[in-house]
Design a protein around this motif. Sequence first.
Motif, PDB file in Angstrom:
ATOM      1  N   CYS A 166       5.336   1.313  -5.261  1.00  0.00           N
ATOM      2  CA  CYS A 166       5.083   0.609  -4.002  1.00  0.00           C
ATOM      3  C   CYS A 166       6.004   1.140  -2.901  1.00  0.00           C
ATOM      4  O   CYS A 166       7.221   1.248  -3.096  1.00  0.00           O
ATOM      5  CB  CYS A 166       5.291  -0.892  -4.199  1.00  0.00           C
ATOM      6  SG  CYS A 166       5.073  -1.874  -2.711  1.00  0.00           S
ATOM      7  N   ASP A 167       5.400   1.473  -1.743  1.00  0.00           N
ATOM      8  CA  ASP A 167       6.185   1.998  -0.623  1.00  0.00           C
ATOM      9  C   ASP A 167       7.052   0.930   0.030  1.00  0.00           C
ATOM     10  O   ASP A 167       8.031   1.254   0.704  1.00  0.00           O
ATOM     11  CB  ASP A 167       5.250   2.599   0.441  1.00  0.00           C
ATOM     12  CG  ASP A 167       4.531   3.840  -0.065  1.00  0.00           C
ATOM     13  OD1 ASP A 167       5.090   4.504  -0.963  1.00  0.00           O
ATOM     14  OD2 ASP A 167       3.422   4.130   0.416  1.00  0.00           O
ATOM     15  N   ILE A 168       6.676  -0.330  -0.157  1.00  0.00           N
ATOM     16  CA  ILE A 168       7.404  -1.412   0.517  1.00  0.00           C
ATOM     17  C   ILE A 168       8.653  -1.817  -0.257  1.00  0.00           C
ATOM     18  O   ILE A 168       9.746  -1.914   0.297  1.00  0.00           O
ATOM     19  CB  ILE A 168       6.483  -2.625   0.727  1.00  0.00           C
ATOM     20  CG1 ILE A 168       5.219  -2.211   1.498  1.00  0.00           C
ATOM     21  CG2 ILE A 168       7.232  -3.743   1.451  1.00  0.00           C
ATOM     22  CD1 ILE A 168       5.492  -1.619   2.860  1.00  0.00           C
ATOM     23  N   CYS A 169       8.498  -2.068  -1.550  1.00  0.00           N
ATOM     24  CA  CYS A 169       9.645  -2.539  -2.348  1.00  0.00           C
ATOM     25  C   CYS A 169      10.274  -1.427  -3.173  1.00  0.00           C
ATOM     26  O   CYS A 169      11.258  -1.664  -3.884  1.00  0.00           O
ATOM     27  CB  CYS A 169       9.221  -3.682  -3.258  1.00  0.00           C
ATOM     28  SG  CYS A 169       8.048  -3.193  -4.556  1.00  0.00           S
ATOM     29  N   HIS A 170       9.680  -0.219  -3.139  1.00  0.00           N
ATOM     30  CA  HIS A 170      10.211   0.943  -3.853  1.00  0.00           C
ATOM     31  C   HIS A 170      10.326   0.699  -5.358  1.00  0.00           C
ATOM     32  O   HIS A 170      11.274   1.135  -6.008  1.00  0.00           O
ATOM     33  CB  HIS A 170      11.568   1.367  -3.273  1.00  0.00           C
ATOM     34  CG  HIS A 170      11.530   1.603  -1.790  1.00  0.00           C
ATOM     35  ND1 HIS A 170      10.859   2.669  -1.198  1.00  0.00           N
ATOM     36  CD2 HIS A 170      12.057   0.878  -0.759  1.00  0.00           C
ATOM     37  CE1 HIS A 170      10.976   2.599   0.110  1.00  0.00           C
ATOM     38  NE2 HIS A 170      11.689   1.524   0.417  1.00  0.00           N
ATOM     39  N   GLY A 171       9.363  -0.055  -5.881  1.00  0.00           N
ATOM     40  CA  GLY A 171       9.291  -0.252  -7.331  1.00  0.00           C
ATOM     41  C   GLY A 171      10.028  -1.451  -7.864  1.00  0.00           C
ATOM     42  O   GLY A 171       9.944  -1.747  -9.063  1.00  0.00           O
ATOM     43  N   SER A 172      10.750  -2.171  -7.028  1.00  0.00           N
ATOM     44  CA  SER A 172      11.526  -3.320  -7.521  1.00  0.00           C
ATOM     45  C   SER A 172      10.660  -4.562  -7.674  1.00  0.00           C
ATOM     46  O   SER A 172      11.026  -5.498  -8.390  1.00  0.00           O
ATOM     47  CB  SER A 172      12.683  -3.625  -6.574  1.00  0.00           C
ATOM     48  OG  SER A 172      12.198  -4.103  -5.326  1.00  0.00           O
ATOM     49  N   GLY A 173       9.529  -4.599  -6.986  1.00  0.00           N
ATOM     50  CA  GLY A 173       8.678  -5.784  -7.038  1.00  0.00           C
ATOM     51  C   GLY A 173       9.136  -6.888  -6.108  1.00  0.00           C
ATOM     52  O   GLY A 173       8.506  -7.936  -6.042  1.00  0.00           O
ATOM     53  N   GLN A 174      10.245  -6.664  -5.368  1.00  0.00           N
ATOM     54  CA  GLN A 174      10.793  -7.676  -4.489  1.00  0.00           C
ATOM     55  C   GLN A 174      11.204  -7.048  -3.158  1.00  0.00           C
ATOM     56  O   GLN A 174      11.499  -5.851  -3.089  1.00  0.00           O
ATOM     57  CB  GLN A 174      11.998  -8.360  -5.125  1.00  0.00           C
ATOM     58  CG  GLN A 174      11.658  -9.080  -6.425  1.00  0.00           C
ATOM     59  CD  GLN A 174      12.873  -9.739  -7.036  1.00  0.00           C
ATOM     60  OE1 GLN A 174      13.982  -9.607  -6.526  1.00  0.00           O
ATOM     61  NE2 GLN A 174      12.662 -10.458  -8.124  1.00  0.00           N
ATOM     62  N   VAL A 175      11.188  -7.859  -2.152  1.00  0.00           N
ATOM     63  CA  VAL A 175      11.653  -7.411  -0.837  1.00  0.00           C
ATOM     64  C   VAL A 175      12.757  -8.345  -0.370  1.00  0.00           C
ATOM     65  O   VAL A 175      12.766  -9.533  -0.704  1.00  0.00           O
ATOM     66  CB  VAL A 175      10.501  -7.390   0.195  1.00  0.00           C
ATOM     67  CG1 VAL A 175       9.487  -6.312  -0.139  1.00  0.00           C
ATOM     68  CG2 VAL A 175       9.823  -8.754   0.283  1.00  0.00           C
ATOM     69  N   GLN A 176      13.683  -7.794   0.382  1.00  0.00           N
ATOM     70  CA  GLN A 176      14.778  -8.601   0.895  1.00  0.00           C
ATOM     71  C   GLN A 176      14.379  -9.234   2.222  1.00  0.00           C
ATOM     72  O   GLN A 176      13.608  -8.658   2.994  1.00  0.00           O
ATOM     73  CB  GLN A 176      16.022  -7.742   1.075  1.00  0.00           C
ATOM     74  CG  GLN A 176      16.618  -7.267  -0.234  1.00  0.00           C
ATOM     75  CD  GLN A 176      17.910  -6.528  -0.031  1.00  0.00           C
ATOM     76  OE1 GLN A 176      18.194  -6.030   1.058  1.00  0.00           O
ATOM     77  NE2 GLN A 176      18.713  -6.461  -1.088  1.00  0.00           N
ATOM     78  N   ARG A 177      14.932 -10.393   2.420  1.00  0.00           N
ATOM     79  CA  ARG A 177      14.605 -11.152   3.624  1.00  0.00           C
ATOM     80  C   ARG A 177      15.877 -11.808   4.151  1.00  0.00           C
ATOM     81  O   ARG A 177      16.694 -12.308   3.372  1.00  0.00           O
ATOM     82  CB  ARG A 177      13.569 -12.214   3.257  1.00  0.00           C
ATOM     83  CG  ARG A 177      13.041 -12.997   4.423  1.00  0.00           C
ATOM     84  CD  ARG A 177      12.034 -13.992   3.916  1.00  0.00           C
ATOM     85  NE  ARG A 177      11.479 -14.798   4.975  1.00  0.00           N
ATOM     86  CZ  ARG A 177      10.772 -15.893   4.783  1.00  0.00           C
ATOM     87  NH1 ARG A 177      10.535 -16.310   3.558  1.00  0.00           N
ATOM     88  NH2 ARG A 177      10.304 -16.576   5.801  1.00  0.00           N
TER      89      ARG A 177
END
Length: 368
Positions: A153-164
């Motif tokens: 995933c280009d958004i989470c770079h494979g972590s499955g999570q995004v920081q907020r």
Amino acid sequence: MADHYEVLGVSRDASPEEIKKAYRRLARELHPDVNPGADASERFKLVTHAYDVLSDPEQRQRYDMGGDGSAFGGGQGFGGFGDIFETFFGGGGTRGGRPRSRRERGQDALVRVTLDLGDVVFGTHRDIEVDTAVLCETCQGSCCQPGTSEATCDICHGSGQVQRTVRSLLGNVVTSQPCTACQGYGTTIPYPCASCQGQGRVRARRTVSVDIPGGVETGLRLQLPGSGEVGPAGGPNGDLYLEVTVASHETFSREGDDLLATLEVSMPDAILGAQTTIASLDGDVELEVRAGVQSGDVLTIKGRGITPLRGGTRGDLRVAVQVVTPTRLDAKQRALIEDFAKKAKAPAPRLAQFHQGMFSKLRDRFRG
């Protein structure tokens, strides 16, 4: 400064649980991510400050005695911060968590099957047709078109999570949430399998071979582990449950592991006795009708019943005798009966004490 109790909308003798409940309700309503208005932001700060004071027993006591109620007095004041995480992120944003797996266990399946009474004497074999999810033959559960694969995933770079970033009294706080671009998997499927639309499984009818043991009865469910539907992305199969219904038989009925039937016997055979052959559910059986047998007598044939579900000795075949009285006689037959009655000097019909009906009598004799 506004009264902390009024800010939270609770009485001065409110319990800690009531204070916490009031804070959570207001925090959900006023949090900047939910309500971005300036007024809501200010109220949110007041609510959080009030909770910081009233949730700490020492600070609350000092506030009730006329103190200023500083949220950071005495080295405390981090209760509200912790509850913000608990309220909005389930006990704190999960940093560095693992991505979700696409592979999940499949659901269980239930199939109903009707058996003849003869099928449960020794058990039977059935091929059951099941309409359920099976592994996609095109992609073999990979969810991707053949020759392609998942992409990070280009958004989470494979972590499955995004920081907020969340604003709080302590400044900006960075939390983690599932990535909406990949639904938390950490990967995307650029070219989904056309056969299964990227699910790794398809609906199909398949055949399951089942050995049904003897002794089953209506309502019993047999579990076949791993014979249910395949899970998403080729995940492990669920279980298959087979619910049994045993159809009624025109001759035999069942009581536990015993078979019950009725044998109609003519008057001459009842008087003189007879040898007869009856058809049981697993072959012919020789049966002796003794002389003088009465209606309601039960003749038992050992070991011709049903095989117990959990093993052991087969039940019995129990046959209740019903003497059939002729209703039509010609003159010669009538004369013979009258002559027999005179010579036998049978007593005249008489009343006897009532005990039970014929049906109850037969039932009790069947039960031994």
